[in-house]
Design an enzyme around this catalytic site. Structure first.
Site, PDB file in Angstrom:
ATOM      1  N   THR A 198      32.943  49.339  29.758  1.00 47.34           N
ATOM      2  CA  THR A 198      34.372  49.620  29.875  1.00 47.34           C
ATOM      3  C   THR A 198      34.739  49.696  31.343  1.00 47.34           C
ATOM      4  O   THR A 198      34.005  50.279  32.147  1.00 47.34           O
ATOM      5  CB  THR A 198      34.722  50.949  29.189  1.00 47.34           C
ATOM      6  OG1 THR A 198      33.898  51.990  29.726  1.00 47.34           O
ATOM      7  CG2 THR A 198      34.489  50.865  27.696  1.00 47.34           C
ATOM      8  N   ASP A 366      34.554  39.503  43.057  1.00 47.48           N
ATOM      9  CA  ASP A 366      34.348  40.902  42.678  1.00 47.48           C
ATOM     10  C   ASP A 366      32.874  41.156  42.377  1.00 47.48           C
ATOM     11  O   ASP A 366      32.504  41.554  41.264  1.00 47.48           O
ATOM     12  CB  ASP A 366      35.208  41.237  41.454  1.00 47.48           C
ATOM     13  CG  ASP A 366      35.307  42.735  41.203  1.00 47.48           C
ATOM     14  OD1 ASP A 366      35.034  43.516  42.131  1.00 47.48           O
ATOM     15  OD2 ASP A 366      35.662  43.131  40.077  1.00 47.48           O
TER      16      ASP A 366
END
Length: 590
Positions: A198, A366
């Site tokens: 998550t 990223d």
């Protein structure tokens, strides 16, 4: 981190924290008033015209984008700063209390006590707020070379373990997006309610398609966009307020992050980016197909919307949990076996980013440890292609020149001048009054690409928080160096964490030479890797067993050897001509 774009969010949102942590380091030796290093966490890049265009575009975008109401934004901002100020303040107040006899703890004991309390307070605050503030913690958790172990350990949970959205809500989003509101059984044989991971924007669930294929389903968090945009608006507002009071202007940094956020909030765009990155890592600058150094999960055709992305399933351990997993298997990362695994991971990341940078210039933007997986057998996977950047021809040539100059650096006056000239070609500028500017420019390049043990010229320090850091003297810093810096800082950080000696410049030097050869003639430029015929076959370039040697394949191999033989000389000649041409243009303009 000097070159991490996500760390720019930490600069204003957690710039105060960085200042406090620096004070903690300094007071171990002596009491100090201390100053935070804002330059190290975010840099205003680009030329003046690029800066102005970015600001105008950002203001227009903010007016159109949906954000949280003003009151809600203020409440989030107030909660964040009310939690962060005590964390920062303790690094100033408690050493002072000790100096007047009101604090019993001192030295390392006091430092540990402040770090333990501060890291727990910061983690709990970021977990509660979530949104864009989470990216602050993600950045801090990767910088084991800058921040103490309690901070990096506690904030590591932010990389892939945020509190999940209830499974019923996730199932409804997937049903609405892929099944027209019907049953998930139309597409899936299985769909796990417990998420694999998550994050601030989405969470990922394992599923099995009707045909038996195991897949990962990435689902955007419901109603996350207003919160993320509201956080960015808060950070931008603070940056505008602090213009002229900080060493650099952070406003265009947050504008660029806002543009990057648009890509992360559109999984259709991310699916296309994943396809491009998968093709880029499999092609060299000369267009040759090689075995992919790492795995990039690809989207399942037709099962992608703006809010749901179904893709290949990656089974492995995220780099953020590798040490824990290795201990379970009885392996210490500092042991010979651990170092072998570490070198394999570093080789995969360095080769993949080298191919991304120099083959097509399309870069995964990223690369934090939660997005890097180690699969069975030590193979590496790179996930989450939401943040990407594109380097075009001239930018790639400048990057190649910087890598070649850094690899050849020997500390001589000529080498310092050569590095400084390359850095200035990017548009890097320094604050007025900077002493030994050539040395400062060369030190910036060495910080990004130099050997781990290289000594910076001009008395500049390699420590980002040091007053003698060259990063403190920067005025402007271009986006292409930010992207490159994120990759090189990641590799250096992983090498330090795994205890492996590693040189980015030496590994990228052959690719940089090939890039100069491949890009020297505008009329002969290759198509981007994803547009080549070989991009369609993900198994292209892999060994398919022993078979008959074909004449065409042998001829290609001989041609590659000839190109390699001549590329070193050609690259050096072309690079020197480009530098001379740039100098000539500057003299004409002067």
């Amino acid at each position: 981190a000097a070159a991490a774009a996500a760390a720019a969010a930490a600069a204003v949102g957690c710039g105060l924290l960085a200042a406090g942590l620096m004070l903690r380091r300094r007071h171990r030796v002596q009491r100090s008033r201390g100053r935070g290093s804002n330059v190290g966490n975010g840099l205003a890049w680009g030329h003046h015209r690029q800066h102005r265009r970015l600001v105008v575009a950002c203001e227009a975008q903010s007016a159109e984008a949906g954000e949280l109401p003003l009151l809600a934004r203020l409440q989030r901002s107030l909660k964040f700063y009310s939690a962060i100020l005590p964390v920062v303040g303790q690094y100033i107040v408690r050493p002072w209390l000790h100096s007047i006899g009101l604090e019993k703890k001192s030295g390392d004991e006091l430092s540990r006590d402040m770090d333990e309390w501060g890291s727990e307070k910061l983690r709990d605050t970021l977990l509660e707020l979530q949104g864009f503030y989470v990216k602050t913690g993600q950045v801090l958790s990767t910088r084991v070379d800058l921040f103490s172990e309690p901070y990096t350990r506690r904030l590591r949970v932010l990389q892939d373990s945020l509190p999940p959205v209830p499974a019923a809500e996730i199932r409804q989003v997937v049903a609405d997006e892929l099944c027209g509101g019907g049953s998930l059984q139309e597409l899936f044989r299985e769909f796990d309610d417990k998420p694999l991971g998550t994050a601030s924007i989405a969470q990922v669930h394992r599923a099995v398609l009707k045909d038996g294929r195991q897949v990962a389903v990435k689902v955007m968090r419901p109603n996350c966009e207003p919160t993320l945009r509201g956080d960015l608006t808060n950070l931008k507002g603070f940056a505008r307020l602090m213009r002229g009071k900080l060493p650099v202007d952070y406003y265009p940094v947050f504008c660029e992050l806002e543009r990057a956020l648009d890509g992360e909030l559109d999984f259709l765009r991310e699916a296309q980016s994943a396809t491009k990155i998968a093709a880029s890592v499999r092609h060299t600058p000369l267009g040759r197909v090689v075995e992919a150094p790492l795995v990039v999960p690809l989207p399942i055709p037709g099962l992608v919307t703006r809010r749901v992305l179904v893709m290949d399933f990656i089974e492995g351990t995220p780099l953020s949990r590798l040490e824990e997993r290795a201990r379970e298997l009885g392996i210490e990362m500092g042991s010979p076996a651990g170092k072998i695994l570490g070198k394999r991971i570093l080789e995969a990341l360095t080769s993949a980013y080298g191919n991304m940078i120099f083959s097509s210039g399309f870069i995964h933007g990223d690369p934090h440890p939660g997005n890097i997986f180690v699969m069975e057998g030590g193979r590496v996977a790179l996930i989450d292609c939401g943040q990407v950047g594109q380097l075009f021809r001239e930018q790639r040539l400048r990057v190649a020149g910087a890598i070649l100059a850094a690899a050849a650096y020997d500390g001589s006056t000529e080498a310092i001048k050569a590095l400084a000239d390359v850095v200035r070609q990017f548009g890097v500028t320094f604050l007025p009054g900077t002493e030994k500017e050539d040395a400062a420019a060369a030190s910036v390049a060495l910080y990004l690409f130099g050997e781990p043990d290289v000594e910076f010229p001009g008395g500049y320090s390699k420590k980002e928080f040091s007053p003698e850091s060259p990063l403190r003297r920067l005025g402007t810093f271009p986006m292409e160096l930010v992207l490159l810096g994120r990759a090189s800082v990641l590799v250096k950080g992983v090498a330090a964490r795994l205890g492996v000696e590693w040189s980015v410049a030496k590994k990228w030097e052959p690719l940089a030479r090939d890039a100069v050869v491949a890009l020297c003639d505008e009329t002969e430029c290759l198509l981007p890797a994803w547009a080549l015929p070989t991009s369609a076959d993900p198994n292209a370039g892999r060994s398919g067993g022993v078979g008959r040697l074909r004449f065409k394949e042998a001829a290609k191999s001989c041609a590659a050897l000839v190109r390699r033989w001549g590329s070193d000389k050609a690259a050096s000649l072309i690079a020197s001509r480009r530098v001379s041409k740039e100098k000539g243009r500057e003299e004409q303009m002067a």
